[in-house]
Design an enzyme around this catalytic site. Sequence first.
Site, PDB file in Angstrom:
ATOM      1  N   ARG A  17       0.862  -1.244  -0.205  1.00  0.00           N
ATOM      2  CA  ARG A  17       0.202  -0.252  -0.063  1.00  0.00           C
ATOM      3  C   ARG A  17       0.808   1.549  -0.579  1.00  0.00           C
ATOM      4  O   ARG A  17       1.279   1.308   1.117  1.00  0.00           O
ATOM      5  CB  ARG A  17      -0.818  -0.431   1.035  1.00  0.00           C
ATOM      6  CG  ARG A  17      -1.771   0.937   1.319  1.00  0.00           C
ATOM      7  CD  ARG A  17      -2.289   1.721   0.496  1.00  0.00           C
ATOM      8  NE  ARG A  17      -3.772   0.867  -0.017  1.00  0.00           N
ATOM      9  CZ  ARG A  17      -4.581   0.046   0.526  1.00  0.00           C
ATOM     10  NH1 ARG A  17      -5.636   1.101   1.256  1.00  0.00           N
ATOM     11  NH2 ARG A  17      -5.133  -0.209  -0.309  1.00  0.00           N
ATOM     12  N   ASP A  51      -2.585   0.154  -4.312  1.00  0.00           N
ATOM     13  CA  ASP A  51      -2.050  -0.735  -4.383  1.00  0.00           C
ATOM     14  C   ASP A  51      -0.828  -1.983  -5.248  1.00  0.00           C
ATOM     15  O   ASP A  51      -1.245  -1.944  -6.320  1.00  0.00           O
ATOM     16  CB  ASP A  51      -3.454  -2.669  -4.523  1.00  0.00           C
ATOM     17  CG  ASP A  51      -3.940  -1.874  -2.891  1.00  0.00           C
ATOM     18  OD1 ASP A  51      -3.893  -1.319  -2.119  1.00  0.00           O
ATOM     19  OD2 ASP A  51      -4.831  -2.255  -3.117  1.00  0.00           O
TER      20      ASP A  51
END
Length: 315
Positions: free
Chosen positions: A210, A273
């Site tokens: 992330r 992501d």
Amino acid sequence: MPFDVLVVMDPIAAIKIAKDTTFAMLLEAQRRGHRLYYVRPGGLALRGGEAVATAAPLTVKEDKAGWYTLGEFAEWRFGPGQVVLMRKDPPVDGEYLYDTHVLGIAQQAGALVVNDPQGLRDFNEKLAALLFPQCCPPTLVSRDPAALKVFVHEHGEAVLKPLDGMGGRSIFRVKAGDPNTNVILETLVGPGHLTLAQRFIPGIKDGDKRVLLVDGEPVDYALARIPQGDEFRGNLAAGGRGEGRPLSERDRWIAAQVGPEMKRRGMLFVGLDVIGDYLTEVNVTSPTCVRELDAQFGLNIAGLLFDAIERKLAA
């Protein structure tokens, strides 16, 4: 100068404060002297063409035995000098979209909405990544089970997922020739639902990273969510282990591809992501991982966000 911060979120009584990014934002806003207000779930409305909210004064503290106190609920009209944190979790269903329309009217009345309501409608978190195809693995989005099956066969192994999930729900890893492929496609596509297929990225074993963007600029560290045991999903909600890491050159390159467009569209807080060398999702609704990164590296990511918010209000 202090201002009003209204937060639209899932029920505050149910959050886990050690992991909750919205809570980190509220702590930072309060530390800076801003006034907090909690919008009752379902409390956004329009009255006579004006955007209003049923909200109560909110105080927060770093105490898992009792992390918030609410005052009396009353109706608030949106206007200048207010910041609205739109932090409801997916699904982005009809009710969520209606709330963004109300917040769009609040924005027209002078409130600063984070993230921008139009962007929340425009950027499906799975499809938004495909606006940057140079960053993505081979991908197909289709309602045609036969085409999706051919995609799996061509690439040998793929991940199949719906467009409206979060937290790793309903994500399938499928190999060519898997006897379960047909039933998986029946489950996902059903009566004509768009389904996303991506070539499987072996780099998932090292984590689904992330990468956080604040006003288009990346935070220097990412949280790698590493699958555990026989699980291929790295999502923390699916049991993944979070491990902080400095951004790689590839991470920074991806952030440089995506960041300017997010900034242009008023998306102040975004989560990318990244698996291996590839961008797989652009999270705009309620990106997380702030608490974990702050704890591991002594950061104050919510502070970076409120720096950006204060700059926008000043401008």
